[in-house]
Design a protein around this motif. Structure first.
Motif, PDB file in Angstrom:
ATOM      1  N   VAL A  85     -47.634 -20.859   3.353  1.00  0.00           N
ATOM      2  CA  VAL A  85     -46.747 -21.287   2.226  1.00  0.00           C
ATOM      3  C   VAL A  85     -47.367 -20.394   1.289  1.00  0.00           C
ATOM      4  N   SER A  86     -46.346 -20.010   0.540  1.00  0.00           N
ATOM      5  CA  SER A  86     -46.497 -18.959  -0.660  1.00  0.00           C
ATOM      6  C   SER A  86     -46.187 -19.608  -2.028  1.00  0.00           C
ATOM      7  N   SER A  87     -47.284 -19.102  -3.054  1.00  0.00           N
ATOM      8  CA  SER A  87     -47.105 -19.576  -4.175  1.00  0.00           C
ATOM      9  C   SER A  87     -45.945 -19.084  -5.228  1.00  0.00           C
TER      10      SER A  87
ATOM     11  N   SER B 166     -42.393 -19.896   7.277  1.00  0.00           N
ATOM     12  CA  SER B 166     -42.989 -19.815   5.837  1.00  0.00           C
ATOM     13  C   SER B 166     -41.847 -20.329   4.944  1.00  0.00           C
ATOM     14  N   VAL B 167     -42.571 -20.797   3.874  1.00  0.00           N
ATOM     15  CA  VAL B 167     -41.892 -21.839   2.765  1.00  0.00           C
ATOM     16  C   VAL B 167     -42.508 -21.437   1.518  1.00  0.00           C
ATOM     17  N   GLN B 168     -42.234 -21.769   0.348  1.00  0.00           N
ATOM     18  CA  GLN B 168     -42.569 -21.604  -0.866  1.00  0.00           C
ATOM     19  C   GLN B 168     -43.137 -23.062  -0.989  1.00  0.00           C
ATOM     20  N   ALA B 169     -44.211 -23.003  -2.068  1.00  0.00           N
ATOM     21  CA  ALA B 169     -45.021 -24.259  -2.371  1.00  0.00           C
ATOM     22  C   ALA B 169     -43.873 -25.072  -2.935  1.00  0.00           C
TER      23      ALA B 169
ATOM     24  N   THR C 221     -51.362 -23.665   4.369  1.00  0.00           N
ATOM     25  CA  THR C 221     -51.164 -22.188   5.260  1.00  0.00           C
ATOM     26  C   THR C 221     -52.231 -22.442   6.405  1.00  0.00           C
ATOM     27  N   ALA C 222     -51.952 -22.389   7.664  1.00  0.00           N
ATOM     28  CA  ALA C 222     -52.680 -22.717   8.697  1.00  0.00           C
ATOM     29  C   ALA C 222     -51.840 -22.350  10.064  1.00  0.00           C
TER      30      ALA C 222
ATOM     31  N   MET D 142     -43.662 -32.236   6.899  1.00  0.00           N
ATOM     32  CA  MET D 142     -44.575 -31.702   6.021  1.00  0.00           C
ATOM     33  C   MET D 142     -43.810 -31.516   4.434  1.00  0.00           C
ATOM     34  N   ASN D 143     -44.156 -32.387   3.731  1.00  0.00           N
ATOM     35  CA  ASN D 143     -43.351 -32.225   2.412  1.00  0.00           C
ATOM     36  C   ASN D 143     -44.219 -31.894   1.102  1.00  0.00           C
ATOM     37  N   LYS D 144     -43.605 -31.327   0.136  1.00  0.00           N
ATOM     38  CA  LYS D 144     -44.646 -31.056  -1.002  1.00  0.00           C
ATOM     39  C   LYS D 144     -45.721 -29.954  -0.383  1.00  0.00           C
ATOM     40  N   LEU D 145     -45.194 -29.070   0.498  1.00  0.00           N
ATOM     41  CA  LEU D 145     -46.403 -28.114   0.781  1.00  0.00           C
ATOM     42  C   LEU D 145     -47.140 -27.253  -0.267  1.00  0.00           C
TER      43      LEU D 145
END
Length: 126
Positions: free
Chosen positions: A124-126, A11-14, A94-95, A86-89
């Motif tokens: 990826v959370s906003s 899990s990562v932030q946008a 999300t998948a 994967m950058n600038k997610l």
């Protein structure tokens, strides 16, 4: 026995980054098309989206339109492993991400790839 094992999801932030790994066993990645597909929440595996692919022996590298400029696929022959940086997610990234391989695919996204990993979740959370 041919096998693909993914790792690196989470899990990562946008705006953040993740690196996925796909370790292959039972075959040499140089001789195969190794790709990443993803399946968004609520969709079936048949509705997969092609993310990226590399076919070293064919000199092919390609990316899905939605990830161009943000994702990079690479390979480490010594480790028989393919990576997806994967950058600038974005939340729409999300998948469940699947690593796939096939000797004859030539990175054709419509090809019925023989080998699939178990999948790794990226959120990826906003």
């Amino acid at each position: 026995e041919e096998q693909l094992v993914e790792s690196g999801g989470g899990s990562v932030q946008a705006g953040g980054s993740l690196r996925l790994s796909c370790e292959a066993s039972g075959f040499d990645i140089d001789d195969y098309s190794i790709g990443w597909f993803r399946v968004a929440p609520g969709k079936e595996r048949e509705e997969r989206e092609a993310v990226a692919c590399v076919a070293v022996s064919d000199g092919i590298t390609n990316y899905g339109d939605s990830v161009k400029g943000r994702f990079t696929i690479s390979s480490d022959n010594a480790k028989n492993t393919v990576y997806l940086q994967m950058n600038k997610l974005k939340p729409e990234d999300t998948a469940v991400y699947y690593c796939v391989a096939d000797w004859a695919a030539r990175c054709d996204s419509e090809y019925p790839y023989d080998y699939w990993g178990q999948g790794t979740q990226v959120t990826v959370s906003s």
